[in-house]
Design a protein around this motif. Structure first.
Motif, PDB file in Angstrom:
ATOM      1  N   PRO A 190       0.830  -1.206   0.000  1.00 54.54           N
ATOM      2  CA  PRO A 190       0.000   0.000   0.000  1.00 54.54           C
ATOM      3  C   PRO A 190       0.869   1.262   0.000  1.00 54.54           C
ATOM      4  N   ASN A 191       0.433   2.255  -0.741  1.00 54.51           N
ATOM      5  CA  ASN A 191       1.148   3.529  -0.783  1.00 54.51           C
ATOM      6  C   ASN A 191       0.183   4.637  -1.178  1.00 54.51           C
ATOM      7  N   ALA A 192       0.699   5.832  -1.371  1.00 56.52           N
ATOM      8  CA  ALA A 192      -0.147   6.986  -1.666  1.00 56.52           C
ATOM      9  C   ALA A 192      -0.270   7.258  -3.168  1.00 56.52           C
ATOM     10  N   PHE A 193       0.139   6.324  -3.990  1.00 55.91           N
ATOM     11  CA  PHE A 193       0.045   6.519  -5.439  1.00 55.91           C
ATOM     12  C   PHE A 193      -1.397   6.804  -5.841  1.00 55.91           C
ATOM     13  N   ASP A 194      -1.579   7.815  -6.674  1.00 60.10           N
ATOM     14  CA  ASP A 194      -2.907   8.198  -7.166  1.00 60.10           C
ATOM     15  C   ASP A 194      -2.827   8.348  -8.680  1.00 60.10           C
ATOM     16  N   THR A 236       4.048  -3.766 -44.704  1.00 65.06           N
ATOM     17  CA  THR A 236       2.914  -4.503 -44.131  1.00 65.06           C
ATOM     18  C   THR A 236       3.163  -4.835 -42.672  1.00 65.06           C
ATOM     19  N   GLN A 237       4.335  -5.370 -42.384  1.00 62.39           N
ATOM     20  CA  GLN A 237       4.661  -5.709 -41.003  1.00 62.39           C
ATOM     21  C   GLN A 237       4.785  -4.458 -40.140  1.00 62.39           C
ATOM     22  N   ALA A 238       5.372  -3.400 -40.682  1.00 58.06           N
ATOM     23  CA  ALA A 238       5.543  -2.165 -39.911  1.00 58.06           C
ATOM     24  C   ALA A 238       4.198  -1.568 -39.527  1.00 58.06           C
ATOM     25  N   TYR A 239       3.253  -1.542 -40.478  1.00 57.34           N
ATOM     26  CA  TYR A 239       1.931  -1.001 -40.166  1.00 57.34           C
ATOM     27  C   TYR A 239       1.265  -1.805 -39.048  1.00 57.34           C
ATOM     28  N   GLN A 240       1.369  -3.122 -39.108  1.00 57.66           N
ATOM     29  CA  GLN A 240       0.777  -3.945 -38.058  1.00 57.66           C
ATOM     30  C   GLN A 240       1.460  -3.694 -36.714  1.00 57.66           C
ATOM     31  N   GLN A 241       2.761  -3.556 -36.738  1.00 59.97           N
ATOM     32  CA  GLN A 241       3.509  -3.372 -35.496  1.00 59.97           C
ATOM     33  C   GLN A 241       3.191  -2.035 -34.828  1.00 59.97           C
ATOM     34  N   PHE A 242       3.160  -0.964 -35.597  1.00 54.43           N
ATOM     35  CA  PHE A 242       2.848   0.332 -34.997  1.00 54.43           C
ATOM     36  C   PHE A 242       1.380   0.401 -34.584  1.00 54.43           C
ATOM     37  N   GLY A 243       0.503  -0.250 -35.348  1.00 53.60           N
ATOM     38  CA  GLY A 243      -0.909  -0.273 -34.977  1.00 53.60           C
ATOM     39  C   GLY A 243      -1.169  -1.033 -33.694  1.00 53.60           C
ATOM     40  N   ASN A 244      -0.290  -1.971 -33.366  1.00 57.95           N
ATOM     41  CA  ASN A 244      -0.418  -2.753 -32.140  1.00 57.95           C
ATOM     42  C   ASN A 244       0.368  -2.165 -30.973  1.00 57.95           C
ATOM     43  N   SER A 245       1.132  -1.120 -31.214  1.00 59.28           N
ATOM     44  CA  SER A 245       2.027  -0.590 -30.192  1.00 59.28           C
ATOM     45  C   SER A 245       1.308   0.397 -29.273  1.00 59.28           C
ATOM     46  N   VAL A 246       2.082   1.041 -28.419  1.00 61.21           N
ATOM     47  CA  VAL A 246       1.563   2.041 -27.483  1.00 61.21           C
ATOM     48  C   VAL A 246       2.037   3.414 -27.897  1.00 61.21           C
ATOM     49  N   VAL A 247       1.338   4.450 -27.424  1.00 61.21           N
ATOM     50  CA  VAL A 247       1.825   5.812 -27.584  1.00 61.21           C
ATOM     51  C   VAL A 247       2.916   6.002 -26.535  1.00 61.21           C
ATOM     52  N   VAL A 248       4.151   5.978 -26.973  1.00 66.03           N
ATOM     53  CA  VAL A 248       5.292   5.917 -26.057  1.00 66.03           C
ATOM     54  C   VAL A 248       5.291   7.037 -25.017  1.00 66.03           C
ATOM     55  N   PRO A 249       5.097   8.305 -25.395  1.00 64.45           N
ATOM     56  CA  PRO A 249       5.141   9.348 -24.361  1.00 64.45           C
ATOM     57  C   PRO A 249       4.006   9.255 -23.349  1.00 64.45           C
ATOM     58  N   ALA A 250       2.885   8.642 -23.719  1.00 62.00           N
ATOM     59  CA  ALA A 250       1.797   8.453 -22.752  1.00 62.00           C
ATOM     60  C   ALA A 250       2.223   7.448 -21.690  1.00 62.00           C
ATOM     61  N   ILE A 251       2.867   6.359 -22.126  1.00 61.84           N
ATOM     62  CA  ILE A 251       3.365   5.369 -21.167  1.00 61.84           C
ATOM     63  C   ILE A 251       4.502   5.961 -20.346  1.00 61.84           C
ATOM     64  N   GLU A 252       5.359   6.755 -20.973  1.00 61.02           N
ATOM     65  CA  GLU A 252       6.460   7.368 -20.241  1.00 61.02           C
ATOM     66  C   GLU A 252       5.942   8.300 -19.140  1.00 61.02           C
ATOM     67  N   ALA A 253       4.869   9.040 -19.429  1.00 62.21           N
ATOM     68  CA  ALA A 253       4.294   9.924 -18.413  1.00 62.21           C
ATOM     69  C   ALA A 253       3.801   9.125 -17.216  1.00 62.21           C
ATOM     70  N   MET A 254       3.157   7.985 -17.474  1.00 64.27           N
ATOM     71  CA  MET A 254       2.686   7.158 -16.366  1.00 64.27           C
ATOM     72  C   MET A 254       3.862   6.514 -15.644  1.00 64.27           C
ATOM     73  N   ALA A 255       4.872   6.102 -16.375  1.00 64.90           N
ATOM     74  CA  ALA A 255       6.062   5.523 -15.750  1.00 64.90           C
ATOM     75  C   ALA A 255       6.748   6.534 -14.844  1.00 64.90           C
ATOM     76  N   GLN A 256       6.831   7.773 -15.298  1.00 61.25           N
ATOM     77  CA  GLN A 256       7.426   8.832 -14.481  1.00 61.25           C
ATOM     78  C   GLN A 256       6.592   9.079 -13.226  1.00 61.25           C
ATOM     79  N   HIS A 257       5.271   8.975 -13.374  1.00 62.29           N
ATOM     80  CA  HIS A 257       4.354   9.148 -12.248  1.00 62.29           C
ATOM     81  C   HIS A 257       4.535   8.018 -11.227  1.00 62.29           C
TER      82      HIS A 257
END
Length: 349
Positions: free
Chosen positions: A182-186, A312-333
């Motif tokens: 348990p912690n104060a993470f919000d 073809t493979q690149a389109y599938q890979q990026f379509g399946n990926s994450v928005v990197v800076p959005a994940i980075e913001a949560m990781a920093q949080h």
């Protein structure tokens, strides 16, 4: 990328490494990766060369927990096809089960459960489609939360985050964050920026920085011209217009997504390679698809990210990926709470 590392993490269902990129940026060291798709592995390994202190595995269902290095954080973009609107529709049309009844992908969440149970990381971050919360009348999400909270004993919070706060793409995803103690993470106290970025910020432009590893496949920076192969053929453009008109008459919202330089896009999907219809760049005489490099930018990858696979493979890979800076913001949080947890002993599961 941060040189010194403050915590270790394991990267499950890694795809091309979007979540890894984000967590390395806030001081994490990746010690274990699992990805079964050979083309995704090709892209991942081109961008994250093998090291002696990193283990790269294939199918996670075949990896014993004892073979996974100890880690402080587990991250996983576990497969969302059984839970997504498109995936459910496809499986229903084929008469196949979905969600937890899916015999191939629906049970992969339980490998996440198995590893968390046996390795007891201080924290985890899971990513999935927004529709995970409503799948099967909410039962799928309820089972996931009960598993993480009641069975595994983690403090768990969730939030829908839209990628449009970071890149010019409307892309809603659910982030599930858990802490062992348990912690104060919000999770809701993470402030999301009001982005002013638009499509023009990801498009190729004359004189842009040298992208030697693209080798002129997508764009000629001297002439300012995108490879003509990305412009739709007359036949495909006519088909998409007729298709959209038919659905408009029927009162449906289906159709192509034509965008100008000052707009944001629809969600980039793994099916983008088929016709590019969800994101078409307005130009004359006919619109064009995004190039794979532009897709990388739309997902928040830097221009140093290598794309060694076919379009073809690149389109599938990026379509399946994450928005990197959005994940980075949560990781920093999460970071200060991760570091604090490392000074505290683990509770008995």
């Amino acid at each position: 990328m941060t040189q010194t590392t403050d915590f270790k993490f394991a990267d499950l269902f890694a795809g091309i490494g979007g979540i890894r990129t984000a967590f390395e940026a806030v001081g994490g060291e990746c010690v274990f990766t699992s990805e079964w798709n050979k083309y995704s592995r090709q892209t991942y390994e081109a961008n994250f060369p093998a090291t002696s202190d990193h283990v790269f595995a294939g199918d996670i269902t075949e990896v014993a927990s004892d073979d996974i290095p100890d880690h402080d954080v587990l991250v996983a973009g576990f497969p969302c096809q059984p839970f997504s609107i498109a995936g459910v529709s496809k499986k229903n049309s084929l008469g196949r089960a979905h969600g937890f009844q899916d015999p191939t992908q629906g049970t992969l969440f339980f490998d996440v459960k198995r590893i968390i149970h046996e390795k007891r990381p201080a924290a985890f971050l899971l990513e999935n489609v927004k529709n995970l919360k409503s799948h099967d009348g909410g039962n799928t999400f309820r089972v996931i939360m009960q598993t993480l909270q009641d069975e595994l004993g983690y403090q768990v919070q969730t939030r829908i985050v839209n990628g449009k706060h970071f890149t010019p793409q409307n892309r809603e995803r659910i982030l599930i964050v858990g802490f062992r103690e348990p912690n104060a993470f919000d999770i809701d106290s993470l402030e999301l920026p009001e982005s002013t970025r638009t499509v023009k910020d990801v498009l190729h432009r004359r004189g842009e920085s040298d992208l030697a590893h693209d080798d002129g496949r997508y764009f000629n920076p001297r002439t300012g011209r995108v490879n003509p192969k990305y412009t739709l053929s007359e036949h495909l453009w006519t088909y998409l217009q007729v298709y959209a008109q038919k659905h408009r008459r029927a009162g449906n919202g289906f159709g192509f997504g034509l965008v100008g330089p000052d707009m944001i896009t629809r969600t980039l999907s793994a099916r983008y390679y088929k016709d590019g219809s969800e994101i078409l760049i307005d130009q004359r005489p006919r619109p064009r698809r995004l190039t794979p490099r532009e897709c990388a930018r739309l997902m928040g990858f830097g221009d140093d990210f290598k794309i060694p696979v076919s379009d073809t493979q690149a389109y599938q890979q990026f379509g399946n990926s994450v928005v990197v800076p959005a994940i980075e913001a949560m990781a920093q949080h999460m970071r200060p709470f991760i570091l604090d947890a490392l000074t505290r002993p683990a509770a008995v599961a």
